[in-house]
Design an enzyme around this catalytic site. Sequence first.
Site, PDB file in Angstrom:
ATOM      1  N   PHE A 130      -8.575  -2.938   2.637  1.00  0.00           N
ATOM      2  CA  PHE A 130      -7.433  -2.524   3.456  1.00  0.00           C
ATOM      3  C   PHE A 130      -7.747  -1.158   4.041  1.00  0.00           C
ATOM      4  CE2 PHE A 130      -3.378  -0.284   4.081  1.00  0.00           C
ATOM      5  CZ  PHE A 130      -2.759  -1.167   4.934  1.00  0.00           C
ATOM      6  N   ASP A 216     -13.691   4.662   2.693  1.00  0.00           N
ATOM      7  CA  ASP A 216     -12.256   4.800   2.833  1.00  0.00           C
ATOM      8  C   ASP A 216     -11.715   5.183   1.457  1.00  0.00           C
ATOM      9  OD1 ASP A 216      -9.534   4.550   2.951  1.00  0.00           O
ATOM     10  OD2 ASP A 216      -9.536   2.711   4.137  1.00  0.00           O
ATOM     11  N   LYS A 245      -3.141   9.931   2.116  1.00  0.00           N
ATOM     12  CA  LYS A 245      -2.217   9.793   0.990  1.00  0.00           C
ATOM     13  C   LYS A 245      -2.037  11.087   0.187  1.00  0.00           C
ATOM     14  CE  LYS A 245      -1.649   4.919   0.969  1.00  0.00           C
ATOM     15  NZ  LYS A 245      -2.597   3.850   1.227  1.00  0.00           N
TER      16      LYS A 245
HETATM   17  C1  PLP Z   1      -2.843   3.325   2.645  1.00  0.00           C
HETATM   18  C2  PLP Z   1      -4.241   3.067   3.062  1.00  0.00           C
HETATM   19  C3  PLP Z   1      -4.660   3.209   4.395  1.00  0.00           C
HETATM   20  C4  PLP Z   1      -3.700   3.471   5.528  1.00  0.00           C
HETATM   21  O1  PLP Z   1      -3.049   4.680   5.419  1.00  0.00           O
HETATM   22  P1  PLP Z   1      -1.729   4.918   6.297  1.00  0.00           P
HETATM   23  O2  PLP Z   1      -1.358   6.326   5.996  1.00  0.00           O
HETATM   24  O3  PLP Z   1      -0.727   3.898   5.856  1.00  0.00           O
HETATM   25  O4  PLP Z   1      -2.099   4.715   7.708  1.00  0.00           O
HETATM   26  C5  PLP Z   1      -6.004   3.054   4.683  1.00  0.00           C
HETATM   27  N1  PLP Z   1      -6.890   2.767   3.712  1.00  0.00           N
HETATM   28  C6  PLP Z   1      -6.532   2.624   2.423  1.00  0.00           C
HETATM   29  C7  PLP Z   1      -7.570   2.354   1.392  1.00  0.00           C
HETATM   30  C8  PLP Z   1      -5.195   2.753   2.046  1.00  0.00           C
HETATM   31  O5  PLP Z   1      -4.836   2.583   0.777  1.00  0.00           O
END
Ligand code: PLP
Length: 397
Positions: A130, A216, A245
């Site tokens: 994700f 990521d 985050k």
């Molecule tokens: C939450 C998340 C995102 C997206 O972040 P947003 O602030 O919602 O755009 C991207 N990559 C990972 C691994 C995430 O957990």
Amino acid sequence: MSTEHLMGVYNRAPLEVDRGKGARLWSTDGTEYLDCVAGISTNGLGHAHPVLVEAVKTQAEKLWHVSNIFRIPGQEALADELCANSFADVVFFTNSGTEAVECALKTARKHHVANGQPERIDIYGFDGSFHGRTYGAINAAANPSYTEGFGPPMEGFHQLKWGDHDAIKAAIAQPTTAAIIVEPVQGEGGCRAMPEHCLRGLRELCDQYGVLIIFDEVQCGMGRTGKLWAHEWAGMAPDIMAVAKALGGGFPIGACLATTNAAKGMVVGVHGSTFGGNPLAMAVGLAAFTTINTPAILDNVNAIAGYLKQQLVGLQERFPDVIADVRGKGLLVGVKLIPNNREFMATARDTQQLLIAGGGDNCVRMLPPLNLTLEEAQEAIRRFEGACEAVRAKAAA
Ligand SMILES: *Cc1c(COP(=O)(O)O)cnc(C)c1O
């Protein structure tokens, strides 16, 4: 008030949140919850942490926003901290995780253009990942439930399967490959940690073929696994990394980190953001980063994670009809269930006042604040146990 005028894209729990303090949340009807969602890994220091509250207040009275046509001291200070504590040399600030991913993807392609290899456009993501909800991010993760109905797939994005070493090798060896994008520990996908030797193997292969690695760490970074960055466990580093985050502790911030070499194509005019790196966000980010990046917090993550893991494995032995697997890394804890995970979450919320998050592969996630105390962790386990009992009783009825 109702949800009538909200776009109906969320599956919301029937819980109206009113206020929070530490690992506690209160609904508008006064019910107290133990929050093991923490904004899905965002409120790394819990709710209303005094250092963050003070940082917001002080900066709010001074300066909220100026354009990136000016120098912003808070941005320079946070970038200095991020680079002093990572592989990176340069940072681009965003307002969210998906924007940080977007910047990472653009940085990778531009790198190869600057290198005289514009044919390198292909980006490989992994199944179960994700990366957020912008077009680039959904194409990189290629989860059909997030891409379907949004037009043709974007050119140059491809998928690899975990463990399919031949396909991974072949992809990296292609002369048109720009980068691979990986979550060292998948969050939404069900708390799957990529084995450390695989991360090192990827590094070797990518170096051999001149392919960039994007990590990521939006969910697994910022101390969540017990080291500041999840990839540190593998003793290697990416070329580019998306962070967000917990970097803002609940305030919207993201950052794309890169080496000078990886970012060589990111020159004046090629990218930008109106709000990204604004003074208010930077003040909170700096406070959150310097508070989280301390032995006190990281040691606590490792200690509490060890306790939770041991207790959950114990619960798995007692409730083999409920718990199928305990996984994850640090305080990115995944529990794969036998009953439906959404129903389990509702039971935990309604009967035990424990808030947990869902995940792929029928998991629930426990993503408590990084400063969770042992007493709170014990309480979380008692409540989790109560939910297991309630779910078992329901199944028997
Ligand atoms: C939450 C998340 C995102 C997206 O972040 P947003 O602030 O919602 O755009 C991207 N990559 C990972 C691994 C995430 O957990």
